[in-house]
Design an enzyme around this catalytic site. Structure first.
Site, PDB file in Angstrom:
ATOM      1  N   THR A  98       0.862  -1.188   0.000  1.00 48.45           N
ATOM      2  CA  THR A  98       0.000   0.000   0.000  1.00 48.45           C
ATOM      3  C   THR A  98       0.897   1.235   0.000  1.00 48.45           C
ATOM      4  OG1 THR A  98      -1.601  -1.253   1.304  1.00 48.45           O
ATOM      5  CG2 THR A  98      -1.890   1.125   1.265  1.00 48.45           C
ATOM      6  N   SER A 135       0.926 -11.076  -9.237  1.00 54.47           N
ATOM      7  CA  SER A 135       0.716 -10.263  -8.032  1.00 54.47           C
ATOM      8  C   SER A 135      -0.738  -9.807  -7.979  1.00 54.47           C
ATOM      9  CB  SER A 135       1.583  -9.002  -8.064  1.00 54.47           C
ATOM     10  OG  SER A 135       2.925  -9.320  -8.211  1.00 54.47           O
ATOM     11  N   GLU A 176      -0.809 -18.850   2.914  1.00 56.10           N
ATOM     12  CA  GLU A 176       0.463 -19.300   3.488  1.00 56.10           C
ATOM     13  C   GLU A 176       0.223 -20.407   4.518  1.00 56.10           C
ATOM     14  OE1 GLU A 176       2.846 -15.933   4.674  1.00 56.10           O
ATOM     15  OE2 GLU A 176       2.260 -14.945   2.822  1.00 56.10           O
ATOM     16  N   CYS A 283      -2.038  -9.706   2.492  1.00 52.10           N
ATOM     17  CA  CYS A 283      -3.054  -9.433   1.467  1.00 52.10           C
ATOM     18  C   CYS A 283      -4.357  -8.787   1.935  1.00 52.10           C
ATOM     19  CB  CYS A 283      -3.382 -10.727   0.730  1.00 52.10           C
ATOM     20  SG  CYS A 283      -2.152 -11.088  -0.527  1.00 52.10           S
TER      21      CYS A 283
END
Ligand code: UDX
Ligand code: UDX
Length: 474
Positions: A98, A135, A176, A283
């Site tokens: 960000t 991405s 993950e 994310c």
């Protein structure tokens, strides 16, 4: 383009996404040469290390795949230009944080790495090259990449007359800790694009192990937006159950029972309904902020407010835990020894990005606590970076606490005033609280922000107990 065939692929970005994704593609497609490139030399050296315990990321099942395919058809390199030149397909999997400054700061995604990757592809690619966005990106980013690539061809200095590009969006949905499982057996693979032929090339790669019925194709913008939407929906479920956890604590309902009862409804489903200290990871927050930015940009302010509330609730949940700890310890944690169990943002990963542990520890340090931090996979160097503090900062600020990294949980708990379970590592479920109650300082507290301990087991000890969505047992 007739003789075009995918033989070599490369991926820019050897991170949590690029590394495991390419490892699984290499494993499932022995006929392809797969190279992962990165500007970070240290990271590439770690990927190439003969010590598989020294990989830059920890992911269950990853080292087994690496030991099978590395050096055969999977390579890690810093030779970005050479690899782009030789590749028929280039994945872009660089970080997309960000923005912290400038227009859209705090909400919009900083595309500088994606842009510089596109420029490298534009410069070094030869022949026809399929560029794949991996991405998570703002909707319409493909437009930016396309413009950079097409302008490179129009440039009058461009002598590669056969240079052509097509762009696809192929977002990752791997979580993950279960990344390898998610890659080997995905719920779906999403490919967005305009050029059917290129879509088919990428589809063929996945069809080496994924059923074609699980491969969805859409237009570019639907694909980009689907990724943001999926993450927003998942995060929204967590904020929803966290909001209910606070209601449970004051009413006597138990959040585990509520989420089970609710999740049995097949329309709702049972996943992503575990209350906790708030979601972390690279994310969720970033993607929702991005959605909020997009909505604001199109003047859809009610929609921006709606999604922003998911983040506000997450911050509130996180904050209320540190406040509660201070409150329960007689309103002060100054000079009190508090053991933090778990620093990663969830179990089975060494990733600490946006981990709820960071703000909980910071809040307790601000209040003068002496913190001991344990995590089975996160290294002390990483914790130091995240806290932005070296050990024993007391000298600098009088009221400020201190922190230390510990590898033995039982030793750390000697004379401790409180233990806080922040990450749901399986080994914390097996701790012997009866034994621990004998070594802690009384009145001792256990704060279980994941509700992984058995209340009946704690009841048998002298330890006071608070768990998320259940409240206190004193
Ligand atoms: C990143 C994004 O954060 C996420 O949104 C997206 O879905 C996938 O890619 P991740 O793989 O977890 O996720 O990021 P990270 O572990 O930071 O890896 C990115 C890598 O790209 C780093 O190793 C970095 O050195 C590399 N990089 C960055 C380049 O090789 N070139 C660049 O120009 C910029
Ligand atoms: C997420 C998405 O799941 C994945 O599809 C996307 O590609 C990247 O972002 P990740 O962040 O790796 O993956 O982990 P995830 O399992 O989604 O967990 C995110 C956060 O939510 C963690 O902090 C986790 O502890 C928390 N969580 C998850 C809960 O608090 N409760 C739950 O029930 C589930």
């Amino acid at each position: 383009m007739e003789s075009f065939k995918i033989k070599k692929i490369c991926c820019i970005g050897a991170g949590y996404v690029g590394g495991p994704t390419m490892a699984v593609i290499a494993e499932k497609c022995p006929h392809l040469k797969v190279t992962v490139v990165d500007i970070n030399e240290e990271r590439i050296d770690e990927w190439n290390s003969s010590d598989l315990e020294n990989m830059p990321i920890f992911e269950p099942g990853l080292k087994e795949i690496i030991s099978k395919v590395r050096g055969k058809n999977l390579f890690f390199s810093t030779q970005i230009a050479k690899e782009i030149k030789e590749s028929d397909m280039v994945f872009i999997s660089v970080n997309t944080p960000t923005k912290t400054e400038g227009f859209g700061a705090g909400y919009a995604i900083d595309l500088k790495w994606v842009e510089s990757s596109a420029r490298q592809v534009a410069k070094y690619a030869q022949g026809h090259t399929i560029v794949v966005e991996k991405s998570t990106l703002p909707v319409k980013t493909a437009e930016v990449i396309k413009e950079i690539l097409l302008n490179s061809i129009k440039n009058k200095n461009c002598k590669d007359y056969d240079k052509t590009f097509s762009i696809l969006s192929n977002p990752e949905f791997l979580a993950e800790g279960t990344a390898i499982q998610n890659l080997q057996n995905p719920d779906r693979v999403l490919i967005g694009g305009e050029d059917q032929e290129s879509i088919n090339y990428l589809k063929e790669i996945y069809m080496n192990w994924v059923k074609s019925t699980k491969i969805l194709t859409t237009n570019l913008w639907s694909s980009e937006l689907s990724k943001l939407t999926a993450n927003a929906f998942l995060a929204q479920r967590i904020s929803s159950i966290n909001s209910i956890s606070a209601i449970c604590e004051v009413t006597g309902a138990e959040v585990g029972e509520v989420s089970k009862a609710v999740g049995f409804d097949s329309r709702i489903g049972s996943e992503f309904l575990s209350a906790g200290p708030g979601f972390g990871g690279s994310c969720f927050k970033k993607d929702i902020l991005n959605l909020v930015y997009l909505a604001k940009f199109y003047r859809l302010n009610e929609i921006a407010d709606y999604w922003e509330q998911v983040i506000k609730l997450n911050n509130w949940q996180n904050r209320r835990i540190s406040q509660l700890i201070v409150e329960k310890l007689f309103g002060t944690v100054s000079l009190k020894k508090i053991v933090i169990l778990g620093f990663s943002f969830k179990a089975n990963t060494n990733d600490t990005r946006e981990s709820p542990a960071i703000s909980i520890v910071n809040d307790l340090l601000e209040n003068g606590a002496e913190i001991k931090i344990h995590d089975p996979k996160v290294k002390s160097k990483q914790i130091m970076k995240d806290l932005n503090l070296s050990f024993n900062t007391k000298e600098k600020r009088k009221e400020f606490g201190s922190w230390d990294y510990v590898s033995d949980v039982y030793k750390a708990l000697e004379n401790a005033d409180a233990a806080v379970i922040v990450t749901e590592w399986p080994e914390y479920k097996k701790l012997d609280w009866l034994k621990i109650s004998e070594i802690m300082r009384n009145p001792a507290w256990l704060f279980d922000t994941r509700s992984i301990t058995e209340p009946s087991a704690i009841k048998e000890t002298s330890i006071n107990y608070w768990s998320v969505g259940n409240g206190s047992l004193e």
